[in-house]
Design a protein around this motif. Structure first.
Motif, mmCIF file in Angstrom:
data_model
loop_
_atom_site.group_PDB
_atom_site.id
_atom_site.type_symbol
_atom_site.label_atom_id
_atom_site.label_comp_id
_atom_site.label_asym_id
_atom_site.label_seq_id
_atom_site.Cartn_x
_atom_site.Cartn_y
_atom_site.Cartn_z
ATOM 1 N N ARG A 1 -1.306 -5.413 -7.602
ATOM 2 C CA ARG A 1 -2.080 -5.939 -6.587
ATOM 3 C C ARG A 1 -2.324 -7.341 -6.538
ATOM 4 O O ARG A 1 -1.891 -8.886 -6.133
ATOM 5 C CB ARG A 1 -3.935 -6.172 -6.818
ATOM 6 C CG ARG A 1 -3.870 -4.070 -6.123
ATOM 7 C CD ARG A 1 -4.502 -3.989 -4.673
ATOM 8 N NE ARG A 1 -4.815 -3.393 -4.770
ATOM 9 C CZ ARG A 1 -4.122 -1.806 -3.836
ATOM 10 N NH1 ARG A 1 -2.989 -2.906 -3.150
ATOM 11 N NH2 ARG A 1 -4.415 -1.311 -3.727
ATOM 12 N N ASN B 1 -1.395 4.301 -12.961
ATOM 13 C CA ASN B 1 -2.106 4.364 -13.047
ATOM 14 C C ASN B 1 -3.117 3.013 -12.922
ATOM 15 O O ASN B 1 -2.608 2.459 -11.657
ATOM 16 C CB ASN B 1 -2.544 5.112 -14.285
ATOM 17 C CG ASN B 1 -1.495 3.495 -15.491
ATOM 18 O OD1 ASN B 1 -2.597 2.250 -15.332
ATOM 19 N ND2 ASN B 1 -0.587 3.958 -16.250
ATOM 20 N N ALA B 2 -4.703 3.387 -13.288
ATOM 21 C CA ALA B 2 -5.417 2.601 -13.111
ATOM 22 C C ALA B 2 -4.446 0.096 -12.958
ATOM 23 O O ALA B 2 -5.049 -0.176 -12.235
ATOM 24 C CB ALA B 2 -6.848 2.127 -12.655
ATOM 25 N N ASN B 3 -4.164 0.720 -14.517
ATOM 26 C CA ASN B 3 -3.908 -0.580 -14.691
ATOM 27 C C ASN B 3 -2.760 -1.004 -13.517
ATOM 28 O O ASN B 3 -2.375 -2.133 -13.445
ATOM 29 C CB ASN B 3 -4.076 -0.691 -16.598
ATOM 30 C CG ASN B 3 -4.760 -0.395 -16.957
ATOM 31 O OD1 ASN B 3 -6.099 -1.299 -17.047
ATOM 32 N ND2 ASN B 3 -4.842 0.044 -17.692
ATOM 33 N N GLN B 4 -1.697 0.224 -13.497
ATOM 34 C CA GLN B 4 -0.947 0.079 -12.823
ATOM 35 C C GLN B 4 -0.707 -0.664 -11.651
ATOM 36 O O GLN B 4 -0.042 -1.563 -11.152
ATOM 37 C CB GLN B 4 0.374 0.490 -12.674
ATOM 38 C CG GLN B 4 0.717 0.933 -14.409
ATOM 39 C CD GLN B 4 1.516 2.746 -14.324
ATOM 40 O OE1 GLN B 4 1.387 3.112 -14.009
ATOM 41 N NE2 GLN B 4 2.827 2.493 -15.594
ATOM 42 N N ILE B 5 -1.862 -0.629 -10.620
ATOM 43 C CA ILE B 5 -2.275 -0.710 -9.535
ATOM 44 C C ILE B 5 -3.014 -1.741 -9.473
ATOM 45 O O ILE B 5 -2.597 -3.372 -8.727
ATOM 46 C CB ILE B 5 -3.091 0.415 -8.998
ATOM 47 C CG1 ILE B 5 -2.453 1.607 -8.547
ATOM 48 C CG2 ILE B 5 -3.649 -0.525 -7.695
ATOM 49 C CD1 ILE B 5 -3.467 2.949 -8.389
ATOM 50 N N TRP B 6 -3.576 -2.693 -10.455
ATOM 51 C CA TRP B 6 -4.516 -3.127 -10.360
ATOM 52 C C TRP B 6 -3.175 -5.139 -10.787
ATOM 53 O O TRP B 6 -3.295 -5.698 -10.000
ATOM 54 C CB TRP B 6 -5.028 -3.292 -11.778
ATOM 55 C CG TRP B 6 -6.418 -4.917 -11.880
ATOM 56 C CD1 TRP B 6 -6.904 -4.995 -11.062
ATOM 57 C CD2 TRP B 6 -6.785 -4.961 -13.797
ATOM 58 N NE1 TRP B 6 -7.571 -6.466 -11.850
ATOM 59 C CE2 TRP B 6 -7.503 -6.039 -13.314
ATOM 60 C CE3 TRP B 6 -6.565 -4.742 -14.896
ATOM 61 C CZ2 TRP B 6 -8.152 -7.452 -14.266
ATOM 62 C CZ3 TRP B 6 -6.927 -5.853 -15.861
ATOM 63 C CH2 TRP B 6 -7.770 -6.849 -15.319
ATOM 64 N N GLU C 1 0.697 -1.401 -0.113
ATOM 65 C CA GLU C 1 -0.064 -0.287 -0.595
ATOM 66 C C GLU C 1 0.321 1.103 0.515
ATOM 67 O O GLU C 1 0.429 1.997 -0.604
ATOM 68 C CB GLU C 1 -1.298 -0.370 0.962
ATOM 69 C CG GLU C 1 -2.219 -0.655 1.045
ATOM 70 C CD GLU C 1 -2.819 -1.267 0.123
ATOM 71 O OE1 GLU C 1 -3.281 1.044 -0.193
ATOM 72 O OE2 GLU C 1 -3.536 -1.278 -0.506
ATOM 73 N N GLN D 1 2.985 7.432 -8.558
ATOM 74 C CA GLN D 1 2.091 7.820 -9.066
ATOM 75 C C GLN D 1 1.530 6.563 -9.985
ATOM 76 O O GLN D 1 1.732 6.786 -11.109
ATOM 77 C CB GLN D 1 1.976 9.405 -9.699
ATOM 78 C CG GLN D 1 2.495 10.130 -8.440
ATOM 79 C CD GLN D 1 2.301 11.561 -9.750
ATOM 80 O OE1 GLN D 1 1.718 12.016 -10.964
ATOM 81 N NE2 GLN D 1 1.515 12.947 -8.342
ATOM 82 N N TRP E 1 2.813 -0.752 -19.752
ATOM 83 C CA TRP E 1 2.829 -0.518 -18.563
ATOM 84 C C TRP E 1 3.775 0.835 -17.452
ATOM 85 O O TRP E 1 3.366 1.097 -16.550
ATOM 86 C CB TRP E 1 1.319 -1.309 -17.008
ATOM 87 C CG TRP E 1 0.323 -1.169 -17.894
ATOM 88 C CD1 TRP E 1 -0.500 -0.480 -18.967
ATOM 89 C CD2 TRP E 1 -0.495 -2.361 -17.748
ATOM 90 N NE1 TRP E 1 -0.646 -1.390 -19.618
ATOM 91 C CE2 TRP E 1 -1.274 -2.619 -18.657
ATOM 92 C CE3 TRP E 1 0.043 -3.236 -17.117
ATOM 93 C CZ2 TRP E 1 -2.394 -2.879 -18.716
ATOM 94 C CZ3 TRP E 1 -1.208 -4.277 -17.113
ATOM 95 C CH2 TRP E 1 -2.823 -4.576 -17.945
#
Length: 105
Positions: free
Chosen positions: A54, A46-51, A37, A44, A87
């Motif tokens: 995880r 993006n959403a794809n990277q965070i997905w 986390e 910074q 990504w």
């Protein structure tokens, strides 16, 4: 440990927590989750990277140590063969591998 202490634990932290009945001591999975986390929050992405990160976290918890080649194997290759290159920069990948190395022991 299962036979000697009748405990099912997945890390030394879990064992010590059970042995000394220290509920405040987080288990290994919680330590890794919190640090992932923080790793994500400090950058910074993006959403794809965070997905993807995880999913890396989940793979890392099952398979330690974690290497660059693991980013291209099941289940992470489900994001696409070139997801890592699309990504993430080389530096971001290097930072991720260094980050996971801290917890591999």
């Amino acid at each position: 440990m299962r036979k000697a202490f009748n405990l099912k634990v997945n890390s030394l932290l879990s064992f010590l927590r059970e042995l000394f009945e220290i509920e405040a001591l987080p288990d290994y999975q919680e330590v890794v989750r919190r640090n992932f986390e923080d790793f994500i929050a400090q950058r910074q992405f993006n959403a794809n990277q965070i997905w993807f990160l995880r999913a890396v976290q989940n793979v890392f918890l099952k398979k330690r140590p974690f290497e660059v080649a693991d980013l291209y194997e099941e289940p992470l290759n489900r994001f696409g063969e070139d997801a890592v290159e699309l990504w993430f920069t080389k530096k971001q990948v290097d930072d991720l591998i260094k980050f996971t190395a801290q917890f591999a022991a």
